[in-house]
Structure formats: structure tokens, C-alpha cells
Design a protein around this motif. Structure first.
Motif, PDB file in Angstrom:
ATOM      1  N   GLN A   1       0.562  -1.175   0.095  1.00  0.00           N
ATOM      2  CA  GLN A   1      -0.088  -0.586   0.088  1.00  0.00           C
ATOM      3  C   GLN A   1       0.462   1.271   0.024  1.00  0.00           C
ATOM      4  O   GLN A   1       0.762   2.249  -0.741  1.00  0.00           O
ATOM      5  N   VAL A   2       2.022   1.483   1.263  1.00  0.00           N
ATOM      6  CA  VAL A   2       2.908   2.854   0.737  1.00  0.00           C
ATOM      7  C   VAL A   2       3.787   2.360  -0.461  1.00  0.00           C
ATOM      8  O   VAL A   2       4.541   3.863  -0.312  1.00  0.00           O
ATOM      9  N   PHE A   3       3.969   1.373  -0.597  1.00  0.00           N
ATOM     10  CA  PHE A   3       5.375   1.211  -1.448  1.00  0.00           C
ATOM     11  C   PHE A   3       6.049   2.806  -2.699  1.00  0.00           C
ATOM     12  O   PHE A   3       6.929   3.502  -2.776  1.00  0.00           O
ATOM     13  N   SER A   4       4.315   3.204  -3.471  1.00  0.00           N
ATOM     14  CA  SER A   4       4.431   3.712  -4.496  1.00  0.00           C
ATOM     15  C   SER A   4       4.844   5.138  -3.788  1.00  0.00           C
ATOM     16  O   SER A   4       5.806   6.121  -3.756  1.00  0.00           O
ATOM     17  N   THR A   5       4.323   5.188  -2.121  1.00  0.00           N
ATOM     18  CA  THR A   5       4.458   7.255  -1.541  1.00  0.00           C
ATOM     19  C   THR A   5       6.008   6.680  -1.243  1.00  0.00           C
ATOM     20  O   THR A   5       6.658   7.764  -1.179  1.00  0.00           O
ATOM     21  N   ALA A   6       6.433   5.483  -0.276  1.00  0.00           N
ATOM     22  CA  ALA A   6       8.264   5.783  -0.237  1.00  0.00           C
ATOM     23  C   ALA A   6       8.632   5.637  -1.647  1.00  0.00           C
ATOM     24  O   ALA A   6       9.746   6.497  -1.358  1.00  0.00           O
ATOM     25  N   ALA A   7       8.753   5.465  -2.541  1.00  0.00           N
ATOM     26  CA  ALA A   7       9.290   5.515  -3.320  1.00  0.00           C
ATOM     27  C   ALA A   7       9.282   6.644  -3.802  1.00  0.00           C
ATOM     28  O   ALA A   7      10.388   7.222  -4.632  1.00  0.00           O
ATOM     29  N   SER A   8       8.651   7.490  -3.767  1.00  0.00           N
ATOM     30  CA  SER A   8       7.722   8.507  -4.643  1.00  0.00           C
ATOM     31  C   SER A   8       9.298  10.107  -3.950  1.00  0.00           C
ATOM     32  O   SER A   8       9.922  10.843  -4.366  1.00  0.00           O
ATOM     33  N   TYR A   9       8.587   9.334  -2.705  1.00  0.00           N
ATOM     34  CA  TYR A   9       9.779  10.203  -1.490  1.00  0.00           C
ATOM     35  C   TYR A   9      11.134  10.276  -1.688  1.00  0.00           C
ATOM     36  O   TYR A   9      12.370  11.041  -1.701  1.00  0.00           O
ATOM     37  N   LEU A  10      11.929   8.663  -1.187  1.00  0.00           N
ATOM     38  CA  LEU A  10      12.645   8.929  -1.447  1.00  0.00           C
ATOM     39  C   LEU A  10      13.320   8.833  -3.069  1.00  0.00           C
ATOM     40  O   LEU A  10      14.887   9.790  -3.662  1.00  0.00           O
TER      41      LEU A  10
ATOM     42  N   TYR B   1      12.721  11.787  -4.761  1.00  0.00           N
ATOM     43  CA  TYR B   1      12.478  13.088  -4.648  1.00  0.00           C
ATOM     44  C   TYR B   1      14.130  13.290  -4.031  1.00  0.00           C
ATOM     45  O   TYR B   1      14.800  14.587  -3.859  1.00  0.00           O
ATOM     46  N   LYS B   2      14.721  12.392  -3.270  1.00  0.00           N
ATOM     47  CA  LYS B   2      16.096  12.623  -2.727  1.00  0.00           C
ATOM     48  C   LYS B   2      17.298  11.899  -3.283  1.00  0.00           C
ATOM     49  O   LYS B   2      17.918  11.898  -3.260  1.00  0.00           O
TER      50      LYS B   2
ATOM     51  N   GLN C   1      18.983   2.209  -4.242  1.00  0.00           N
ATOM     52  CA  GLN C   1      20.219   2.738  -4.910  1.00  0.00           C
ATOM     53  C   GLN C   1      20.247   3.951  -4.973  1.00  0.00           C
ATOM     54  O   GLN C   1      19.030   4.911  -4.861  1.00  0.00           O
ATOM     55  N   GLY C   2      21.062   4.383  -4.827  1.00  0.00           N
ATOM     56  CA  GLY C   2      21.987   5.607  -4.971  1.00  0.00           C
ATOM     57  C   GLY C   2      23.093   5.976  -3.966  1.00  0.00           C
ATOM     58  O   GLY C   2      23.230   5.369  -3.264  1.00  0.00           O
ATOM     59  N   ASP C   3      23.038   6.829  -3.849  1.00  0.00           N
ATOM     60  CA  ASP C   3      24.346   8.236  -3.113  1.00  0.00           C
ATOM     61  C   ASP C   3      23.548   8.136  -2.181  1.00  0.00           C
ATOM     62  O   ASP C   3      22.423   9.237  -1.570  1.00  0.00           O
ATOM     63  N   LEU C   4      23.536   7.252  -0.867  1.00  0.00           N
ATOM     64  CA  LEU C   4      23.116   7.615   0.864  1.00  0.00           C
ATOM     65  C   LEU C   4      24.601   8.669   0.871  1.00  0.00           C
ATOM     66  O   LEU C   4      25.264   8.540   1.420  1.00  0.00           O
ATOM     67  N   GLU C   5      23.394   9.658   2.099  1.00  0.00           N
ATOM     68  CA  GLU C   5      24.913  10.482   2.832  1.00  0.00           C
ATOM     69  C   GLU C   5      25.071  10.144   4.020  1.00  0.00           C
ATOM     70  O   GLU C   5      24.355   9.009   4.074  1.00  0.00           O
ATOM     71  N   GLU C   6      25.924  10.044   4.464  1.00  0.00           N
ATOM     72  CA  GLU C   6      27.170   9.226   5.623  1.00  0.00           C
ATOM     73  C   GLU C   6      25.987  10.151   7.094  1.00  0.00           C
ATOM     74  O   GLU C   6      26.636   9.639   7.878  1.00  0.00           O
ATOM     75  N   ASP C   7      25.325  10.853   6.856  1.00  0.00           N
ATOM     76  CA  ASP C   7      24.504  11.576   8.188  1.00  0.00           C
ATOM     77  C   ASP C   7      23.646  11.481   8.895  1.00  0.00           C
ATOM     78  O   ASP C   7      23.382  12.173   9.509  1.00  0.00           O
ATOM     79  N   TYR C   8      23.213  10.125   8.284  1.00  0.00           N
ATOM     80  CA  TYR C   8      21.805   9.840   8.793  1.00  0.00           C
ATOM     81  C   TYR C   8      21.905   9.375   9.712  1.00  0.00           C
ATOM     82  O   TYR C   8      23.457   8.268  10.792  1.00  0.00           O
ATOM     83  N   THR C   9      21.746   9.711  11.186  1.00  0.00           N
ATOM     84  CA  THR C   9      21.625   9.601  12.315  1.00  0.00           C
ATOM     85  C   THR C   9      20.635   7.865  13.266  1.00  0.00           C
ATOM     86  O   THR C   9      19.660   7.438  12.383  1.00  0.00           O
ATOM     87  N   ALA C  10      20.831   7.218  14.131  1.00  0.00           N
ATOM     88  CA  ALA C  10      19.723   5.980  14.334  1.00  0.00           C
ATOM     89  C   ALA C  10      19.035   7.046  15.584  1.00  0.00           C
ATOM     90  O   ALA C  10      19.353   7.719  16.294  1.00  0.00           O
ATOM     91  N   ASN C  11      17.852   6.155  15.462  1.00  0.00           N
ATOM     92  CA  ASN C  11      16.968   6.284  16.684  1.00  0.00           C
ATOM     93  C   ASN C  11      16.233   7.759  16.326  1.00  0.00           C
ATOM     94  O   ASN C  11      16.877   8.669  17.069  1.00  0.00           O
ATOM     95  N   PRO C  12      15.352   7.706  15.613  1.00  0.00           N
ATOM     96  CA  PRO C  12      14.713   9.376  15.106  1.00  0.00           C
ATOM     97  C   PRO C  12      13.481  10.038  16.760  1.00  0.00           C
ATOM     98  O   PRO C  12      13.623  10.907  16.790  1.00  0.00           O
ATOM     99  N   ALA C  13      13.942   9.147  18.058  1.00  0.00           N
ATOM    100  CA  ALA C  13      13.001   9.423  18.360  1.00  0.00           C
ATOM    101  C   ALA C  13      13.186   8.285  19.335  1.00  0.00           C
ATOM    102  O   ALA C  13      13.934   7.138  19.702  1.00  0.00           O
TER     103      ALA C  13
END
Length: 139
Positions: free
Chosen positions: A40-49, A51-52, A66-78
Motif C-alpha cells: 500500500q505505501v510502496f509508491s509513496t515511499a518510492a516517490s519520497y526517496l 525526490y531525495k 539504490q543511489g548515493d546515501l549521505e553518511e550523516d543519517y543518524t540512529a533513532n528518530p525518537a
């Protein structure tokens, strides 16, 4: 037996970054969503990614990016955990909303490993990688 061909079995991991889509449940625990909800959420997730600058791919084994991930992603959003529970941190790659629910795209806690035979792997690399596989040790 005689004439039986031995096959080399390899433990391999995806070339792209494996990911899972999760959400917080009623007890504020981060849980991976079901396959039906993922569909159900795949196309929304794919569209968001997209965009990035990233592509969300549904492979035979798991979701990957697939693509270049930035290395500054952090652990635990909350901090969503109980005091007596062991806290597990995950590498969060993105969050998005679908029908007023927040979803989290992250690397899985456990590594994604697969078994493959050397011959099947050579065929896969030859077809998808665009190049041949050398088995004679030549470079």
C-alpha cells in the motif's frame, strides 16, 4: 557419488542497501510493517526517496535502495522504548507520511544474508552486471 558435481555454496549480501519500512505501534515500539501494508505505501515511499535522489527497489529477497546515501543519517528518530527493554538503534534513512501515519525507512537491525551457488551467482553477475566472471584468477 562418482560423477556427482560439487557445488560451491556462498553466503552473500545485497549489493544495494537493504531497507525495511516500519512504524510505531500502539505501545510506541518500532515494528516492521506487513507485506500487504508495504504494498500500500510502496509508491509513496518510492516517490519520497526519488525526490531525495534514491530509488526504492523491490528485489526478490528484500527492499533495497539504490543511489548515493549521505553518511550523516543518524540512529533513532525518537526515544520510543520501555525502561526495562533493551534499546536498539537503527540507521534511519527517511521518514514519510501515508494516510496520517508516519513511516520510517531504515536499514534492518539484522543483516540480510542469502545463500547462492557459485554458478548461479556467476550467471546473475554476468547478466545484471554487464560483465563476465573470471574463475581462473586472472584480473
Amino acid at each position: 557419488g562418482e560423477g556427482a558435481e560439487k557445488q560451491e555454496v556462498l553466503l552473500v549480501f545485497p549489493a544495494d542497501v537493504p531497507v525495511v519500512i516500519s512504524k510505531f505501534d500502539d505501545a510506541d515500539m518500532l515494528v516492521q510493517i506487513s507485506e500487504a501494508e508495504e504494498h500500500q505505501v510502496f509508491s509513496t515511499a518510492a516517490s519520497y526517496l526519488k525526490y531525495k535522489g534514491l530509488d526504492l527497489v523491490k528485489s526478490a529477497v528484500c527492499l533495497t535502495i539504490q543511489g548515493d546515501l549521505e553518511e550523516d543519517y543518524t540512529a533513532n528518530p525518537a526515544q520510543h522504548h520501555e525502561e526495562n527493554e533493551e534499546e536498539i538503534s537503527v540507521r534511519v534513512l527517511a521518514t514519510f507520511e501515508y494516510q496520517d501515519v508516519e513511516y520510517i525507512i531504515s536499514e534492518p537491525v539484522d543483516p540480510v544474508l542469502m545463500f547462492a551457488t557459485a554458478s548461479a551467482l556467476a550467471e546473475e553477475v554476468g547478466v545484471r552486471g554487464g560483465g563476465g566472471v573470471q574463475s581462473d584468477g586472472a584480473h
